[in-house]
Write a protein that holds these residues in place. Structure first.
Motif, PDB file in Angstrom:
ATOM      1  N   LYS A  15       0.805  -1.223   0.000  1.00  0.00           N
ATOM      2  CA  LYS A  15       0.000   0.000   0.000  1.00  0.00           C
ATOM      3  C   LYS A  15       0.842   1.281   0.000  1.00  0.00           C
ATOM      4  O   LYS A  15       0.308   2.379   0.118  1.00  0.00           O
ATOM      5  N   GLN A  16       2.157   1.125  -0.159  1.00  0.00           N
ATOM      6  CA  GLN A  16       3.042   2.287  -0.222  1.00  0.00           C
ATOM      7  C   GLN A  16       3.541   2.472  -1.650  1.00  0.00           C
ATOM      8  O   GLN A  16       4.067   1.541  -2.265  1.00  0.00           O
ATOM      9  N   THR A  17       3.390   3.678  -2.188  1.00  0.00           N
ATOM     10  CA  THR A  17       3.843   3.977  -3.538  1.00  0.00           C
ATOM     11  C   THR A  17       5.336   4.290  -3.494  1.00  0.00           C
ATOM     12  O   THR A  17       5.755   5.292  -2.919  1.00  0.00           O
ATOM     13  N   VAL A  18       6.138   3.425  -4.113  1.00  0.00           N
ATOM     14  CA  VAL A  18       7.594   3.600  -4.084  1.00  0.00           C
ATOM     15  C   VAL A  18       8.128   4.175  -5.399  1.00  0.00           C
ATOM     16  O   VAL A  18       9.208   4.768  -5.424  1.00  0.00           O
ATOM     17  N   ILE A  19       7.385   3.981  -6.482  1.00  0.00           N
ATOM     18  CA  ILE A  19       7.671   4.631  -7.764  1.00  0.00           C
ATOM     19  C   ILE A  19       6.353   5.218  -8.262  1.00  0.00           C
ATOM     20  O   ILE A  19       5.339   4.528  -8.292  1.00  0.00           O
ATOM     21  N   GLN A  20       6.384   6.505  -8.636  1.00  0.00           N
ATOM     22  CA  GLN A  20       5.136   7.185  -8.954  1.00  0.00           C
ATOM     23  C   GLN A  20       5.201   7.879 -10.314  1.00  0.00           C
ATOM     24  O   GLN A  20       5.908   8.868 -10.487  1.00  0.00           O
ATOM     25  N   ASP A  21       4.477   7.329 -11.268  1.00  0.00           N
ATOM     26  CA  ASP A  21       4.269   7.937 -12.581  1.00  0.00           C
ATOM     27  C   ASP A  21       5.579   8.371 -13.244  1.00  0.00           C
ATOM     28  O   ASP A  21       5.730   9.510 -13.669  1.00  0.00           O
ATOM     29  N   VAL A  22       6.506   7.430 -13.344  1.00  0.00           N
ATOM     30  CA  VAL A  22       7.821   7.713 -13.950  1.00  0.00           C
ATOM     31  C   VAL A  22       7.793   7.401 -15.441  1.00  0.00           C
ATOM     32  O   VAL A  22       7.354   6.327 -15.851  1.00  0.00           O
ATOM     33  N   SER A  23       8.264   8.334 -16.235  1.00  0.00           N
ATOM     34  CA  SER A  23       8.418   8.142 -17.678  1.00  0.00           C
ATOM     35  C   SER A  23       9.806   8.602 -18.093  1.00  0.00           C
ATOM     36  O   SER A  23      10.272   9.658 -17.656  1.00  0.00           O
ATOM     37  N   ALA A  24      10.456   7.810 -18.921  1.00  0.00           N
ATOM     38  CA  ALA A  24      11.790   8.171 -19.408  1.00  0.00           C
ATOM     39  C   ALA A  24      12.124   7.294 -20.606  1.00  0.00           C
ATOM     40  O   ALA A  24      11.650   6.162 -20.709  1.00  0.00           O
ATOM     41  N   THR A  25      12.931   7.829 -21.500  1.00  0.00           N
ATOM     42  CA  THR A  25      13.421   7.069 -22.645  1.00  0.00           C
ATOM     43  C   THR A  25      14.935   7.084 -22.627  1.00  0.00           C
ATOM     44  O   THR A  25      15.551   8.141 -22.473  1.00  0.00           O
ATOM     45  N   MET A  26      15.534   5.906 -22.754  1.00  0.00           N
ATOM     46  CA  MET A  26      16.982   5.772 -22.745  1.00  0.00           C
ATOM     47  C   MET A  26      17.421   4.966 -23.959  1.00  0.00           C
ATOM     48  O   MET A  26      16.700   4.051 -24.389  1.00  0.00           O
ATOM     49  N   GLN A  27      18.603   5.298 -24.499  1.00  0.00           N
ATOM     50  CA  GLN A  27      19.069   4.606 -25.698  1.00  0.00           C
ATOM     51  C   GLN A  27      20.542   4.271 -25.616  1.00  0.00           C
ATOM     52  O   GLN A  27      21.281   4.826 -24.800  1.00  0.00           O
ATOM     53  N   SER A  28      20.952   3.347 -26.465  1.00  0.00           N
ATOM     54  CA  SER A  28      22.323   2.850 -26.440  1.00  0.00           C
ATOM     55  C   SER A  28      23.323   3.939 -26.775  1.00  0.00           C
ATOM     56  O   SER A  28      22.993   4.943 -27.424  1.00  0.00           O
ATOM     57  N   GLY A  29      24.560   3.720 -26.309  1.00  0.00           N
ATOM     58  CA  GLY A  29      25.614   4.691 -26.533  1.00  0.00           C
ATOM     59  C   GLY A  29      25.611   5.837 -25.548  1.00  0.00           C
ATOM     60  O   GLY A  29      26.310   6.834 -25.743  1.00  0.00           O
ATOM     61  N   LYS A  30      24.834   5.698 -24.464  1.00  0.00           N
ATOM     62  CA  LYS A  30      24.773   6.744 -23.449  1.00  0.00           C
ATOM     63  C   LYS A  30      24.826   6.138 -22.055  1.00  0.00           C
ATOM     64  O   LYS A  30      24.468   4.973 -21.846  1.00  0.00           O
ATOM     65  N   ILE A  31      25.279   6.969 -21.101  1.00  0.00           N
ATOM     66  CA  ILE A  31      25.300   6.583 -19.694  1.00  0.00           C
ATOM     67  C   ILE A  31      24.265   7.429 -18.957  1.00  0.00           C
ATOM     68  O   ILE A  31      24.304   8.659 -19.019  1.00  0.00           O
TER      69      ILE A  31
END
Length: 218
Positions: A15-31
């Motif tokens: 009942k505890q929200t530990v991740i909330q509405d996360v959006s992200a795009t990641m691609q190769s060749g990056k850190i």
């Protein structure tokens, strides 16, 4: 080209929200750096991206394939998550050889060269239980990169490492980027992340508070 798409992801545990509405795009060749205090959601987001847990809401796509639906886990991933765990009664080389035997992608020479690359001796017969914390960290990093995975995830890899060890992690991550991997690293120290990352996600209470892109990290 490897792409990770996190779309409106939330995770609720007891009942505890530990991740909330996360959006992200990641691609190769990056850190990509995940930064935040303990409990901010860094490790939980890594667990979600690696397929170890499923989101309560939203979706995570690896190369357009939905985790938990189209694929169970990312098809090519090296993972260093929280405290590395190996068999106490075996040497570093023996532990990595057992891991490599699962997919049979690399030979003994590659295993030894990887161990050397993290500053350990592949011919050291010392059992893992006698390793220092720094040696355990280095072996965990070696396990994550040994098979040249498309996705490399490292959770607080600089813990217990001295200045030379931090520089080593920086070098290893740069090598992963140069060969075209998508690398994700977490660290509570923003200054260290700034030295290693192309982009930084600042997490607060399970949300992305800021998205910083090099060189404008301030």
């Amino acid at each position: 080209m490897t792409t990770i798409e996190v779309q409106g992801v939330s995770k609720i545990i007891q009942k505890q929200t530990v991740i909330q509405d996360v959006s992200a795009t990641m691609q190769s060749g990056k850190i990509y750096g995940f930064q935040g205090i303990n409990g901010s959601g860094k490790t939980m987001l890594m667990r979600l991206v690696s397929g170890l847990i499923r989101p309560t809401r939203g979706s995570i796509k690896i190369n357009k394939k939905i985790l938990g639906k189209d694929i169970t886990f990312p098809e090519s991933i090296g993972l260093f998550l929280e405290n590395p765990a190996f068999l106490d009664g075996y040497s570093g080389f023996q532990n990595l050889k057992m891991l490599a035997s699962i997919q049979k992608r690399i030979d003994n020479t590659k295993i030894k060269n990887t161990i050397l690359s993290v500053g350990l001796d592949p011919n050291d017969k010392k059992k893992y239980r006698k390793y220092s914390l720094g040696m355990k960290q280095r072996l965990g990093i070696a396990a994550a990169i040994a098979e040249n995975p498309e996705i490399v995830i490292m959770d607080e890899p600089t813990n217990s490492l001295d200045t030379d060890g931090v520089e080593l992690v920086k070098t290893i991550l740069s090598e992963q980027r140069e060969r075209g991997a998508l690398a994700i690293i977490s660290c509570h120290d923003l200054s260290i992340l700034q030295l290693m990352s192309d982009e930084i996600l600042l997490l607060e209470s399970g949300r992305i508070a800021k998205h910083l892109v090099a060189p404008n990290f301030n």
